[in-house]
Every structure is written in C-alpha cells, then in structure tokens.
Scaffold this active site. Structure first.
Site, PDB file in Angstrom:
ATOM      1  N   LEU A   1       0.782  -1.168   0.096  1.00 56.42           N
ATOM      2  CA  LEU A   1       0.046  -0.013   0.069  1.00 56.42           C
ATOM      3  C   LEU A   1       0.845   1.220   0.107  1.00 56.42           C
ATOM      4  O   LEU A   1       1.688   1.363   0.855  1.00 56.42           O
ATOM      5  CB  LEU A   1      -0.849  -0.004   1.348  1.00 56.42           C
ATOM      6  CG  LEU A   1      -1.712  -1.190   1.443  1.00 56.42           C
ATOM      7  CD1 LEU A   1      -2.346  -1.001   2.836  1.00 56.42           C
ATOM      8  CD2 LEU A   1      -2.972  -1.173   0.234  1.00 56.42           C
TER       9      LEU A   1
ATOM     10  N   ASP B   1       3.637  -5.559   2.624  1.00 59.94           N
ATOM     11  CA  ASP B   1       3.743  -4.574   3.796  1.00 59.94           C
ATOM     12  C   ASP B   1       4.354  -5.245   4.889  1.00 59.94           C
ATOM     13  O   ASP B   1       4.739  -4.687   5.876  1.00 59.94           O
ATOM     14  CB  ASP B   1       2.493  -3.865   3.964  1.00 59.94           C
ATOM     15  CG  ASP B   1       2.195  -2.773   2.802  1.00 59.94           C
ATOM     16  OD1 ASP B   1       3.312  -2.061   2.478  1.00 59.94           O
ATOM     17  OD2 ASP B   1       1.047  -2.766   2.419  1.00 59.94           O
TER      18      ASP B   1
ATOM     19  N   GLU C   1       6.031  -2.640  12.840  1.00 55.97           N
ATOM     20  CA  GLU C   1       5.782  -2.000  13.650  1.00 55.97           C
ATOM     21  C   GLU C   1       4.167  -2.032  13.962  1.00 55.97           C
ATOM     22  O   GLU C   1       3.737  -2.094  15.120  1.00 55.97           O
ATOM     23  CB  GLU C   1       6.362  -0.561  13.750  1.00 55.97           C
ATOM     24  CG  GLU C   1       5.662   0.379  14.948  1.00 55.97           C
ATOM     25  CD  GLU C   1       6.204   1.772  14.664  1.00 55.97           C
ATOM     26  OE1 GLU C   1       5.883   2.598  13.732  1.00 55.97           O
ATOM     27  OE2 GLU C   1       6.733   2.177  15.545  1.00 55.97           O
ATOM     28  N   ASP C   2       3.757  -1.994  13.040  1.00 54.56           N
ATOM     29  CA  ASP C   2       2.021  -2.072  12.870  1.00 54.56           C
ATOM     30  C   ASP C   2       1.462  -3.068  13.555  1.00 54.56           C
ATOM     31  O   ASP C   2       0.330  -2.973  13.935  1.00 54.56           O
ATOM     32  CB  ASP C   2       1.707  -1.734  11.628  1.00 54.56           C
ATOM     33  CG  ASP C   2       2.002  -0.379  11.354  1.00 54.56           C
ATOM     34  OD1 ASP C   2       2.130   0.633  11.949  1.00 54.56           O
ATOM     35  OD2 ASP C   2       2.453  -0.279  10.130  1.00 54.56           O
TER      36      ASP C   2
ATOM     37  N   ARG D   1      -3.250  -6.244   5.473  1.00 58.70           N
ATOM     38  CA  ARG D   1      -1.983  -6.697   6.349  1.00 58.70           C
ATOM     39  C   ARG D   1      -2.576  -7.373   7.553  1.00 58.70           C
ATOM     40  O   ARG D   1      -1.447  -7.855   8.226  1.00 58.70           O
ATOM     41  CB  ARG D   1      -1.776  -5.415   6.792  1.00 58.70           C
ATOM     42  CG  ARG D   1      -1.147  -4.356   5.747  1.00 58.70           C
ATOM     43  CD  ARG D   1      -0.369  -3.149   6.179  1.00 58.70           C
ATOM     44  NE  ARG D   1       0.862  -3.660   6.876  1.00 58.70           N
ATOM     45  CZ  ARG D   1       1.427  -2.904   7.792  1.00 58.70           C
ATOM     46  NH1 ARG D   1       1.410  -1.496   7.802  1.00 58.70           N
ATOM     47  NH2 ARG D   1       2.680  -3.383   8.290  1.00 58.70           N
TER      48      ARG D   1
ATOM     49  N   ARG E   1      -6.192   3.806   9.975  1.00 58.64           N
ATOM     50  CA  ARG E   1      -5.913   2.556  10.440  1.00 58.64           C
ATOM     51  C   ARG E   1      -6.611   2.169  11.710  1.00 58.64           C
ATOM     52  O   ARG E   1      -7.035   0.874  12.173  1.00 58.64           O
ATOM     53  CB  ARG E   1      -4.712   2.377  10.196  1.00 58.64           C
ATOM     54  CG  ARG E   1      -4.109   2.479   8.807  1.00 58.64           C
ATOM     55  CD  ARG E   1      -4.418   1.650   7.826  1.00 58.64           C
ATOM     56  NE  ARG E   1      -4.025   1.768   6.383  1.00 58.64           N
ATOM     57  CZ  ARG E   1      -2.845   1.476   6.083  1.00 58.64           C
ATOM     58  NH1 ARG E   1      -1.882   0.802   6.607  1.00 58.64           N
ATOM     59  NH2 ARG E   1      -2.241   1.782   4.772  1.00 58.64           N
TER      60      ARG E   1
ATOM     61  N   HIS F   1       0.194   7.558   9.876  1.00 58.54           N
ATOM     62  CA  HIS F   1       0.229   7.110  11.388  1.00 58.54           C
ATOM     63  C   HIS F   1       0.517   8.482  12.196  1.00 58.54           C
ATOM     64  O   HIS F   1       1.259   9.462  11.907  1.00 58.54           O
ATOM     65  CB  HIS F   1       1.070   6.212  11.650  1.00 58.54           C
ATOM     66  CG  HIS F   1       0.568   4.792  10.884  1.00 58.54           C
ATOM     67  ND1 HIS F   1       1.341   4.221  10.134  1.00 58.54           N
ATOM     68  CD2 HIS F   1      -0.606   4.034  11.264  1.00 58.54           C
ATOM     69  CE1 HIS F   1       0.793   3.161   9.785  1.00 58.54           C
ATOM     70  NE2 HIS F   1      -0.282   3.162  10.417  1.00 58.54           N
TER      71      HIS F   1
ATOM     72  N   CYS G   1       8.686   2.226  11.659  1.00 59.90           N
ATOM     73  CA  CYS G   1       7.750   1.095  11.072  1.00 59.90           C
ATOM     74  C   CYS G   1       8.494  -0.226  10.930  1.00 59.90           C
ATOM     75  O   CYS G   1       7.962  -1.229  10.974  1.00 59.90           O
ATOM     76  CB  CYS G   1       7.100   1.413   9.702  1.00 59.90           C
ATOM     77  SG  CYS G   1       7.056   3.267   9.465  1.00 59.90           S
TER      78      CYS G   1
HETATM   79  C1  CIR Z   1       0.844   0.609   4.855  1.00 51.97           C
HETATM   80  O1  CIR Z   1       0.426   1.433   3.861  1.00 51.97           O
HETATM   81  O2  CIR Z   1       0.503   0.059   5.605  1.00 51.97           O
HETATM   82  C2  CIR Z   1       2.528   0.675   4.497  1.00 51.97           C
HETATM   83  N1  CIR Z   1       2.897   0.750   3.017  1.00 51.97           N
HETATM   84  C3  CIR Z   1       3.305   1.548   5.465  1.00 51.97           C
HETATM   85  C4  CIR Z   1       3.259   1.368   6.786  1.00 51.97           C
HETATM   86  C5  CIR Z   1       4.041   2.391   7.843  1.00 51.97           C
HETATM   87  N2  CIR Z   1       4.068   2.008   8.885  1.00 51.97           N
HETATM   88  C6  CIR Z   1       4.376   2.809   9.882  1.00 51.97           C
HETATM   89  O3  CIR Z   1       4.461   3.892   9.690  1.00 51.97           O
HETATM   90  N3  CIR Z   1       4.229   2.521  11.136  1.00 51.97           N
END
Ligand code: CIR
Length: 257
Positions: free
Chosen positions: A19, A61, A66-67, A86, A132, A165, A252
């Site tokens: 993404l 992704d 971290e997410d 995700r 999110r 985020h 991340c």
């Molecule tokens: C996303 O859109 O989920 C990933 N391409 C990028 C996630 C970045 N994560 C973060 O800032 N903790």
C-alpha cells in the site's frame, strides 16, 4: 526506556506491491534490502539484538512490523491492523514475540490498531485515531494499557491527510522531549514536554527512533540532525528512500523492547 531486542522482517520480492500514497515512484527491492540491512546493523550498534523474520511474499507490507504489535515494559499487545491486506502479517510476528513475551494481549474485531499510531512517552501512551486505528481499537488498547498501570489519551489525526500514522509526524525522544512536524496535530497533554519542531521541508524526518544512547533519523534532513546534535544526542542518519516510497519510515521497520 532501554531496549535489548528488536524484531524486524526482511522486505520480500513483492514489497513494491504494498500500500502507498506516495508519488516518489516504485521502490527498488535490491536497494530496499540494502537499506534494511543497514538499519539492522544500526540497531545492533545501538546495543540491540535483532531477530530477523523471513519475508512472506503474500504480505508486501510485512516489513513494516511496527504496525502489528505494541510493546511496553509490562505488557505486549498484538494489534489488528487497519488495512485488510495486512491482517495476515500478525501470526508470524506473534509467534516470534511469544518467545520473549509469552503472555500476549490482543486487539479484537471490530477494533483495529496500527502500531504506527501508538506513541509511548514514559508511562503515557498517545493513541492516534487514523484511517487505520479506529475508536473501538483505541478504546480496547487504552483499557489493556490501564490494566497494566499506563495512562493513554486519544489524538484524532484523520484531518491530517499527509500523516498515515500518528508517529509519521511525532517521535518521543526521551528526556520529556518530542520531535514534531510543524504541521502535525498537537495532542492535548503536551504542555510538560519540550517540542523540537521540524519545518515543513523536513517533515518526513519527524519519524525517527530513540534507541538507547542513539537517535536514528532519516538521511537527507540536515537541519533536524544538526538540532539533535546541538542538544547532545548521538545521531545516526540512515538512508530510507525505498521505505519512504511505501509510506514507511524508521519506526515502522522494527518492534523494539
Ligand atoms: C502501509 O500503508 O501500511 C505501509 N505501506 C506503510 C506502513 C508504515 N508503517 C508505519 O508508519 N508504522
């Protein structure tokens, strides 16, 4: 807070299919992997042992680990990422994390939380409500944290379209100081903290990480690096161009605990 361990995940060959809202172009996987290797090396130089998960091509992704979790000293929580593509990243991270923190809490449907929205400042957590992280997920997370003796407050970032985020625009440095992008929302409760403002031209650099005695910042943002240096921080600049192309940054790419 001192960190002894980090979990990372190598970018897969499908990485460029993840993404993104960025107009910076398609990432180069070879370069992304080289930048990821440098990132791991920098974490080790900060005194952290790095556990590296293999890529899973189903989840482009997945390198943005971290997410998938929120980890504090007294509790570790598996999230439920807000992007449907995700959700499947979670089990591998949970399995790795269980080796270190056997008792994991979990965000349940219909709640969603991306770790990138969670900013810990000592015993307090700022929780971003974003595209999110929803209200239900934020409330679940705040309740879990409260059970473990932490406080939390919510910050609605939905009007700030440039921020994926909360931590895309804010970094807790320690010493009651934040780095914050000039255009990022100002959460209530910042009064006791010193704010190191990042001007609009360097806004991307507001996503950094304090790791033990070092602050890792994105390369190419000399004004912020100089300011942190002046404040006495040991600054390491890392090239993250290929992660920026997928809306990611330094925080991340790892779970630190
Ligand atoms: C996303 O859109 O989920 C990933 N391409 C990028 C996630 C970045 N994560 C973060 O800032 N903790």
């Amino acid at each position: 807070m001192r960190f002894s361990t980090a979990i990372v995940r190598v970018p897969g060959l499908s990485y460029a299919d993840g993404l993104t809202t960025s107009a910076e172009g398609r990432p180069d996987i070879g370069r992304a992997r080289a930048q990821h290797a440098d990132y791991c090396k920098a974490l080790r130089a900060c005194g952290v042992q790095v556990t590296q998960l293999p890529a899973d091509e189903r989840f482009p992704d997945g390198t943005f680990v971290e997410d998938t979790a929120v980890i504090a000293e007294r509790v570790a929580i598996i999230t439920r990422p807000g992007a449907a593509s995700r959700e499947g990243e979670v089990p591998a991270v949970a399995a790795a994390l269980r080796q270190f923190r056997p008792a994991l809490e979990q965000i349940e449907s219909p709640g969603s939380v991306d770790g990138g929205d969670i900013c810990q400042a000592e015993e307090h957590f700022f929780i971003g409500i974003s595209a999110r992280t929803n209200q239900d997920g934020a409330a679940q997370l705040a309740a879990i944290l409260a059970r473990h003796g932490y406080t939390a407050s919510l910050v609605d970032i939905r009007a700030h379209r440039s921020l994926l985020h909360l931590k895309s625009g804010i970094t807790y440095l320690g010493e009651r100081r934040f780095v914050i992008a000039r255009d990022a929302p100002r959460p209530a409760g910042l009064a006791p903290y010193e704010l190191i403002e990042v001007d609009t031209a360097e806004a991307y650099a507001a996503n950094g990480i304090r790791v033990n005695d070092f602050v890792l910042v994105a390369a190419g943002f000399p004004r912020l690096a100089a300011r942190l240096d002046e404040l006495g921080y040991a600054v390491r600049c890392l090239e993250v161009s290929e992660f920026r192309k997928m809306d990611g940054g330094l925080s991340c790419l790892s779970l630190r605990f």
